[in-house]
Design a protein around this motif. Structure first.
Motif, PDB file in Angstrom:
ATOM      1  N   ASN A  68       5.861   4.623   8.918  1.00  8.58           N
ATOM      2  CA  ASN A  68       5.498   4.055  10.337  1.00  8.58           C
ATOM      3  C   ASN A  68       4.300   4.607  10.791  1.00  8.58           C
ATOM      4  OD1 ASN A  68       6.351   2.442  12.629  1.00  8.58           O
ATOM      5  ND2 ASN A  68       6.924   4.339  13.636  1.00  8.58           N
ATOM      6  N   ASP A  69       3.822   5.996  10.510  1.00 11.48           N
ATOM      7  CA  ASP A  69       2.729   6.499  10.891  1.00 11.48           C
ATOM      8  C   ASP A  69       1.642   5.862  10.275  1.00 11.48           C
ATOM      9  OD1 ASP A  69       4.217   8.587  12.369  1.00 11.48           O
ATOM     10  OD2 ASP A  69       3.891  10.084  10.628  1.00 11.48           O
ATOM     11  N   ASP A  70       1.692   5.462   8.983  1.00 12.66           N
ATOM     12  CA  ASP A  70       0.743   4.968   8.296  1.00 12.66           C
ATOM     13  C   ASP A  70       0.517   3.279   8.659  1.00 12.66           C
ATOM     14  OD1 ASP A  70      -1.130   4.518   6.185  1.00 12.66           O
ATOM     15  OD2 ASP A  70       0.502   3.505   4.907  1.00 12.66           O
ATOM     16  N   LEU A  71       1.350   2.721   8.838  1.00 17.77           N
ATOM     17  CA  LEU A  71       1.495   1.222   9.250  1.00 17.77           C
ATOM     18  C   LEU A  71       1.413   1.070  10.672  1.00 17.77           C
ATOM     19  CD1 LEU A  71       4.169  -0.053   6.739  1.00 17.77           C
ATOM     20  CD2 LEU A  71       1.769  -0.150   6.398  1.00 17.77           C
ATOM     21  N   ASP A  89       3.777   0.319  12.626  1.00 19.37           N
ATOM     22  CA  ASP A  89       4.495  -0.762  12.968  1.00 19.37           C
ATOM     23  C   ASP A  89       6.134  -0.454  12.556  1.00 19.37           C
ATOM     24  OD1 ASP A  89       6.111  -3.430  13.127  1.00 19.37           O
ATOM     25  OD2 ASP A  89       4.163  -4.443  13.489  1.00 19.37           O
ATOM     26  N   PRO A  90       7.152  -0.261  13.329  1.00 19.86           N
ATOM     27  CA  PRO A  90       8.292   0.174  12.628  1.00 19.86           C
ATOM     28  C   PRO A  90       8.937  -1.133  11.864  1.00 19.86           C
ATOM     29  CG  PRO A  90       8.639  -0.019  15.213  1.00 19.86           C
ATOM     30  CD  PRO A  90       6.998  -0.089  14.711  1.00 19.86           C
ATOM     31  N   ASP A  91       8.637  -2.137  12.182  1.00 19.48           N
ATOM     32  CA  ASP A  91       9.090  -3.621  11.439  1.00 19.48           C
ATOM     33  C   ASP A  91       8.402  -3.557  10.150  1.00 19.48           C
ATOM     34  OD1 ASP A  91      11.036  -4.318  13.450  1.00 19.48           O
ATOM     35  OD2 ASP A  91       9.447  -5.632  14.441  1.00 19.48           O
ATOM     36  N   LEU A  92       7.257  -3.285  10.241  1.00 18.97           N
ATOM     37  CA  LEU A  92       6.482  -3.135   8.864  1.00 18.97           C
ATOM     38  C   LEU A  92       6.827  -2.042   8.017  1.00 18.97           C
ATOM     39  CD1 LEU A  92       2.788  -4.307   9.756  1.00 18.97           C
ATOM     40  CD2 LEU A  92       4.676  -5.707   8.472  1.00 18.97           C
ATOM     41  N   ALA A  93       7.109  -0.982   8.481  1.00 16.37           N
ATOM     42  CA  ALA A  93       7.522   0.162   7.759  1.00 16.37           C
ATOM     43  C   ALA A  93       8.909  -0.081   6.963  1.00 16.37           C
ATOM     44  CB  ALA A  93       7.670   1.499   8.596  1.00 16.37           C
ATOM     45  N   TYR A 130      11.031   8.923   5.014  1.00 14.75           N
ATOM     46  CA  TYR A 130      10.107   8.217   4.522  1.00 14.75           C
ATOM     47  C   TYR A 130       9.722   7.003   5.373  1.00 14.75           C
ATOM     48  CZ  TYR A 130      11.234   9.585  -0.324  1.00 14.75           C
ATOM     49  OH  TYR A 130      11.430  10.321  -1.671  1.00 14.75           O
ATOM     50  N   PHE A 131      10.734   6.438   6.101  1.00 17.98           N
ATOM     51  CA  PHE A 131      10.591   5.782   7.234  1.00 17.98           C
ATOM     52  C   PHE A 131       9.468   6.180   8.103  1.00 17.98           C
ATOM     53  CE2 PHE A 131      11.077   4.056  11.515  1.00 17.98           C
ATOM     54  CZ  PHE A 131      10.762   2.687  11.313  1.00 17.98           C
ATOM     55  N   GLY A 132       9.615   7.527   8.672  1.00 17.68           N
ATOM     56  CA  GLY A 132       8.746   8.096   9.630  1.00 17.68           C
ATOM     57  C   GLY A 132       7.234   8.001   9.031  1.00 17.68           C
ATOM     58  N   ILE A 133       6.932   8.471   7.720  1.00 19.74           N
ATOM     59  CA  ILE A 133       5.743   8.400   7.000  1.00 19.74           C
ATOM     60  C   ILE A 133       4.856   6.979   7.052  1.00 19.74           C
ATOM     61  CG2 ILE A 133       4.465   9.076   4.966  1.00 19.74           C
ATOM     62  CD1 ILE A 133       6.523  11.495   4.729  1.00 19.74           C
TER      63      ILE A 133
END
Length: 177
Positions: free
Chosen positions: A128-131, A133-137, A123-126
């Motif tokens: 992060n791909d969309d946003l 930005d790892p912090d926003l993800a 879920y985090f990876g998806i």
């Protein structure tokens, strides 16, 4: 006849899943599962062989449902983050129920724990791909966890107090432009 076997197998697996949820795992004995599914213990063992067989099948179910969810997230026209935050179709869905039951198993089953951890990672990876930005993800995951908690503990999410698409647009101007 194969359809009846599949139906009985699914009924037993669902009974196991629901007993895990209703009893926090403590009441999900083979006898209790057989009773809840309306089959004999022999019928249960015919389909699953053992408690380990039931656990394996439930974890397999969870992985299958999660894989379909990843694809829905990636294909969501509103974007993965907006899709993920929207709980309307998730709460009490087959994936939600299987995830909660998998969580109950995770306390004593290393594979169940690994699958739950992998789900969060995917879920985090998806997100992060969309946003991008790892912090926003991560913040989106935490926001959704809070909305889910509200929806499942008090039965009324506070989503109506938050315009989620507008909030996400403010957080992710480069992702939505």
């Amino acid at each position: 006849m194969a359809q009846h076997r599949d139906s009985a197998r699914e009924s037993i697996l669902t009974a196991f899943q629901e007993l895990l949820l209703d009893t926090s795992g403590s009441g999900a004995s083979l006898d209790a599962v057989a009773r809840a599914a309306g089959v004999t213990k022999g019928g249960l063992l015919y389909h699953f062989g053992s408690r380990d067989g039931l656990e394996t099948a439930l974890i397999d179910r969870l992985e299958t449902l999660a894989a379909a969810e990843y694809e829905r997230m990636r294909a969501a026209p509103q974007g993965a983050a907006a899709y993920y935050v929207s709980l309307a179709e998730y709460v009490n869905s087959p994936l939600d129920r299987a995830t909660l039951a998998g969580g109950a198993l995770a306390r004593g089953n290393p594979r169940a724990r690994a699958v739950i951890v992998e789900m969060r990672r995917r879920y985090f990876g998806i997100l992060n791909d969309d946003l991008r930005d790892p912090d926003l993800a991560r913040a989106t995951m935490l926001l959704t966890d809070g909305l889910y908690y509200d929806a499942t503990t008090i039965g009324e999410p506070f989503e109506h107090e938050l315009d989620i698409p507008a909030f996400l647009a403010r957080l992710t101007p480069r992702a939505v432009s």
